[in-house]
Structures are given as C-alpha cells and as structure tokens.
Design a protein around this motif. Structure first.
Motif, PDB file in Angstrom:
ATOM      1  N   PRO A 140       0.840  -1.200   0.000  1.00  0.00           N
ATOM      2  CA  PRO A 140       0.000   0.000   0.000  1.00  0.00           C
ATOM      3  C   PRO A 140       0.872   1.246   0.000  1.00  0.00           C
ATOM      4  N   VAL A 141       0.560   2.201  -0.867  1.00  0.00           N
ATOM      5  CA  VAL A 141       1.400   3.388  -0.993  1.00  0.00           C
ATOM      6  C   VAL A 141       1.457   4.164   0.318  1.00  0.00           C
ATOM      7  N   ALA A 142       0.432   4.021   1.148  1.00  0.00           N
ATOM      8  CA  ALA A 142       0.409   4.709   2.438  1.00  0.00           C
ATOM      9  C   ALA A 142       1.424   4.145   3.417  1.00  0.00           C
ATOM     10  N   CYS A 143       1.898   2.920   3.168  1.00  0.00           N
ATOM     11  CA  CYS A 143       2.787   2.251   4.116  1.00  0.00           C
ATOM     12  C   CYS A 143       4.271   2.405   3.770  1.00  0.00           C
ATOM     13  N   VAL A 144       4.587   2.983   2.624  1.00  0.00           N
ATOM     14  CA  VAL A 144       5.992   3.104   2.218  1.00  0.00           C
ATOM     15  C   VAL A 144       6.700   4.084   3.144  1.00  0.00           C
ATOM     16  N   ASP A 145       7.795   3.652   3.765  1.00  0.00           N
ATOM     17  CA  ASP A 145       8.535   4.537   4.660  1.00  0.00           C
ATOM     18  C   ASP A 145      10.007   4.577   4.260  1.00  0.00           C
ATOM     19  N   THR A 146      10.809   5.264   5.052  1.00  0.00           N
ATOM     20  CA  THR A 146      12.213   5.479   4.715  1.00  0.00           C
ATOM     21  C   THR A 146      12.971   4.167   4.563  1.00  0.00           C
ATOM     22  N   GLU A 147      12.707   3.207   5.423  1.00  0.00           N
ATOM     23  CA  GLU A 147      13.416   1.937   5.354  1.00  0.00           C
ATOM     24  C   GLU A 147      13.138   1.217   4.044  1.00  0.00           C
ATOM     25  N   HIS A 148      11.905   1.316   3.563  1.00  0.00           N
ATOM     26  CA  HIS A 148      11.576   0.681   2.285  1.00  0.00           C
ATOM     27  C   HIS A 148      12.325   1.366   1.146  1.00  0.00           C
ATOM     28  N   VAL A 149      12.381   2.680   1.173  1.00  0.00           N
ATOM     29  CA  VAL A 149      13.109   3.414   0.130  1.00  0.00           C
ATOM     30  C   VAL A 149      14.588   3.033   0.151  1.00  0.00           C
ATOM     31  N   LEU A 150      15.168   2.935   1.341  1.00  0.00           N
ATOM     32  CA  LEU A 150      16.570   2.548   1.457  1.00  0.00           C
ATOM     33  C   LEU A 150      16.799   1.116   0.982  1.00  0.00           C
ATOM     34  N   ASP A 151      15.840   0.231   1.232  1.00  0.00           N
ATOM     35  CA  ASP A 151      15.971  -1.148   0.759  1.00  0.00           C
ATOM     36  C   ASP A 151      16.077  -1.198  -0.764  1.00  0.00           C
ATOM     37  N   VAL A 152      15.396  -0.254  -1.447  1.00  0.00           N
ATOM     38  CA  VAL A 152      15.463  -0.183  -2.902  1.00  0.00           C
ATOM     39  C   VAL A 152      16.787   0.420  -3.359  1.00  0.00           C
ATOM     40  N   LEU A 153      17.189   1.517  -2.725  1.00  0.00           N
ATOM     41  CA  LEU A 153      18.316   2.304  -3.230  1.00  0.00           C
ATOM     42  C   LEU A 153      19.690   1.776  -2.825  1.00  0.00           C
ATOM     43  N   THR A 154      19.804   1.249  -1.619  1.00  0.00           N
ATOM     44  CA  THR A 154      21.133   0.871  -1.112  1.00  0.00           C
ATOM     45  C   THR A 154      21.884  -0.103  -2.013  1.00  0.00           C
ATOM     46  N   PRO A 155      21.247  -1.167  -2.545  1.00  0.00           N
ATOM     47  CA  PRO A 155      22.016  -2.117  -3.372  1.00  0.00           C
ATOM     48  C   PRO A 155      22.551  -1.521  -4.671  1.00  0.00           C
ATOM     49  N   ILE A 156      21.947  -0.440  -5.170  1.00  0.00           N
ATOM     50  CA  ILE A 156      22.352   0.098  -6.479  1.00  0.00           C
ATOM     51  C   ILE A 156      22.982   1.481  -6.370  1.00  0.00           C
ATOM     52  N   TRP A 157      23.075   2.021  -5.159  1.00  0.00           N
ATOM     53  CA  TRP A 157      23.487   3.418  -4.989  1.00  0.00           C
ATOM     54  C   TRP A 157      24.873   3.691  -5.558  1.00  0.00           C
ATOM     55  N   ASN A 158      25.806   2.783  -5.315  1.00  0.00           N
ATOM     56  CA  ASN A 158      27.172   2.972  -5.794  1.00  0.00           C
ATOM     57  C   ASN A 158      27.460   2.198  -7.079  1.00  0.00           C
ATOM     58  N   ASN A 159      26.689   1.136  -7.332  1.00  0.00           N
ATOM     59  CA  ASN A 159      26.932   0.315  -8.524  1.00  0.00           C
ATOM     60  C   ASN A 159      26.444   1.005  -9.799  1.00  0.00           C
ATOM     61  N   ILE A 160      25.238   1.553  -9.760  1.00  0.00           N
ATOM     62  CA  ILE A 160      24.673   2.283 -10.906  1.00  0.00           C
ATOM     63  C   ILE A 160      24.131   3.619 -10.385  1.00  0.00           C
TER      64      ILE A 160
END
Length: 402
Positions: A140-160
C-alpha cells in the motif's frame, strides 16, 4: 523443519531478506531494523504483508500469524484486503487498497503527454519495474517509509549511481502525488535534502565529456558502417550526417520527412529544447533514408520486432561491433562542432543552430527568430563532403560559405 531460529533472528545484522517456512520472511534494513513479512501468491500475483517488527513480534508470534493468514488464503480471502477492511472505520465502506505500483502507473499515465518523447516514459516504467516493484510494487502506498526506500536504493546506490539517483527522484514524485491525492500522510520518505542525504553516502558522479571520434576518422568509419546491413548501422549513418541526437534519429518518423525537398522537420515534443527543428538533408543522408523505405509504415528505423522504434543503445552496439567502443554516438555532435570551428568559416550561430542549440544571448535570440536553414544546408553539405572525402581516403579542403 523451520529455517530460522530465535538466536539467528536476534543476532543477524547484515541487511537482506531471510526466509522461514510458509512464506515468512525476516527483512533486515540498512538501518538495522528487523521486520516480518508474509509473502504469498494470489491470482497469479505476489503480495507482501507486514506482520510487525522484531523484537515486538517474536519468531513464534510471526509463525502463528502466518498460520492464521494461510487459513484465510485457503478460503480465498486476501489478507491485505481483510486487514484494510478491519482497519477502516466501520461506518464507512472499506476503500480499495492503492499499492505503490498502481499509484506509479497512474503518475506515468497522467504526465506522459508532457514528457518530450515516449522513451522517457519507457525509462520510468523500466526502472520502477526492475528495482522498485519487486520490493514495493504490491505494498500500500500509504505504508511506504524510509526503510523501504533505502531497501530499494542501497544495493544500487554505488553500482549504478545515475540510475539510483533518478530512481530516488521518481519515487519521490510518485509519493508526493499520493499525498496530494490524500492516499498517505507525513513527510516524503524519498526526499533527498535534509533526509536521504543524511542516510546515503554522497555519490561520486564526475561529469566527463562525451568521448568523440576525431574528425579525420569519421570518413573511414562511415565506410565501415556502409558494410553492415543492419537498421542500426543506417541510423548511425544518419546521426553522423545530420549531427542530431540519438533519440531524435532512433524515433524518426516518415511523416517528418520530405525527401524531395531534402528536409526533416522534427516536432517540438521530440526536441530537448522543446522547439521544432528543421534539419537539411545532404545527398548522403537522403540515400540512407531511401534504403529504409518499406521497412515500417511509421518509424524510419524500427526495432527488431517491428513493434516500436529502434532503442538508443543499438547505436552503441554497432560502434562496439566495429571496434569503436571507446567513442559514444552522442560524441559525433562534438566531432562535428569541433570540425566546423577549426575547418570552416561558417559563423558560430549557424554551427550552433545546426546542433539545435539555443543562442546564449537572450536579447540576440529575441530578435533573431529565423533558423538559418539555407546557411545550415551549406554547412551540412560541407560536412558530408568532408566525410565522403575521408571515406575514399582523399583529403579535400572544406568549402567556405557563400
């Protein structure tokens, strides 16, 4: 036998997803927090249901919750829909659960018409599909929080890094739109300044100029291109002859072309500056276009499936095939501009307009509203003559403008 133990759950610190039996997952975020999820399939789609955080919810309690929800699933009841119904005020009908995927696709559909070309919408859809939807698509879009965003970004932040930074911005826009539609509350967890800039390392994104082929090598390269029979090779030839951008060439439509007049008129929506651009076509460019006749009713350069236009990376693949991978297609614009400055006497504004660049002097631009088409035609003919002379390994001085 279960895959997780209480001691493992208590001591694990490495970010990642750790699976138990029956779809139970322990997700450890980059910040070290631990949350339980139930992953299940319903109607051929995957869903993730949050079960709470550890240690408030123990391993045993999470398993009991999974048993309860699995019983609902066996009866055809969707646990996410059931939870939304129970959480909603009893006096009001339960609203439909709007997931991040639904809101993102709504955002793309709403703004697609304002974007300069269809490729931008494709980039949005593909990056979200590849990096966001596997983790947040059914949340649910209402439940997306900072930890979820970091879970998406952290693996690719430095690679791409470039993709990661654009993806962060796209997530922020989708979540802003959701808040405007009253689908969520609070601060945007994908906001950069004052938020994620404190949680993610600064990226090293040095801006390097596009690697451009020296002008004297373009003629021999054109000769090698001519030996290939592919659509991408023809597109690369047109890009060189016209000094246009890759997207402008790959998305070229027959409706834009007047071969009898030697003119290509690119719609403002497809141009970076948002202005209609007229491109004079030299005989070499017209010959390239003539070879493409009959291959597709709409696109000059169709893709392999003839379902859309040629993808931009096809030009880079051609250059790799011809062992010119140290250069990039966009670099031919720089090659042309350097050649024009060093080898011709054409005025600067003619050369800049050939590249569809706006005049830097705003006052001059306000008074000069022409596009210098005939002077640009002379310039592009001189460029084509230089290329063809190089292709035959004979050097001829570039003509001066009339």
């Amino acid at each position: 036998m279960s895959k997780l133990t209480q001691s493992f759950v208590r001591t694990i610190e490495k970010p990642g997803s750790y699976h138990d039996e029956r779809g139970l997952i322990l997700r450890v975020s980059a910040l070290g927090t631990k949350k339980w999820l139930l992953r299940y399939q319903l109607n051929n789609r995957r869903h993730d249901l949050g079960l709470g955080a550890f240690p408030a919810v123990s391993l045993k309690a999470a398993r009991l919750a999974v048993d309860t929800y699995r019983l609902d699933l066996s009866q055809g009841i969707d646990p996410l829909s059931k939870r939304a119904l129970l959480d909603a005020p009893q006096t009001l009908p339960a609203p439909a659960v709007v997931t991040f995927r639904i809101e993102a696709e709504r955002y793309i559909k709403t703004h697609r018409q304002s974007w300069k070309n269809a490729r931008h919408a494709q980039q949005w859809s593909h990056t979200l599909r590849d990096h966001v939807y596997p983790l947040l698509g059914d949340m649910p879009v209402a439940c997306v929080d900072t930890e979820h965003v970091l879970d998406v970004l952290t693996p690719i932040w430095n690679n791409i890094p470039e993709t990661a930074f654009r993806l962060r911005n796209r997530m922020e826009l989708v979540l802003d739109a959701a808040k405007a539609r009253k689908l969520r509350e609070g601060e945007n967890p994908a906001r950069w300044r004052g938020h994620l800039d404190k949680l993610l390392p600064r990226q090293k994104r040095a801006k390097m100029p596009f690697s451009a082929m020296p002008a004297e090598e373009v003629g021999p390269f054109i000769r090698r291109l001519d030996s290939l029979a592919s659509t991408a090779a023809r597109a690369c030839e047109l890009l060189i002859y016209t000094a246009c951008r890759s997207s402008e060439v790959c998305d070229a439509r027959w409706s834009e072309l007047d071969l009898a007049a030697g003119l290509w008129t690119i719609d403002a929506l497809r141009m970076k500056a948002g202005k209609t651009h007229r491109v004079p076509l030299c005989p070499g460019a017209i010959q390239v276009l003539t070879q493409q006749r009959g291959k597709h009713p709409l696109y000059v350069f169709p893709n392999a499936r003839h379902s859309a236009s040629l993808p931009g990376n096809a030009l880079r693949r051609v250059m790799q095939q011809l062992q010119a991978s140290e250069f990039v297609p966009h670099g031919f614009r720089s090659t042309f501009r350097t050649w024009a400055a060093e080898n011709t006497l054409f005025p600067r504004e003619v050369c800049e307009m050939a590249l569809a660049h706006s005049l830097e002097d705003k006052v001059e631009a306000a008074y000069n509203r022409g596009d210098l088409l005939e002077k640009r035609r002379q310039l592009m003919s001189a460029w084509a003559a230089y290329i063809q002379a190089g292709a035959s390994e004979v050097f001829n001085p570039c003509p001066e403008p009339d």
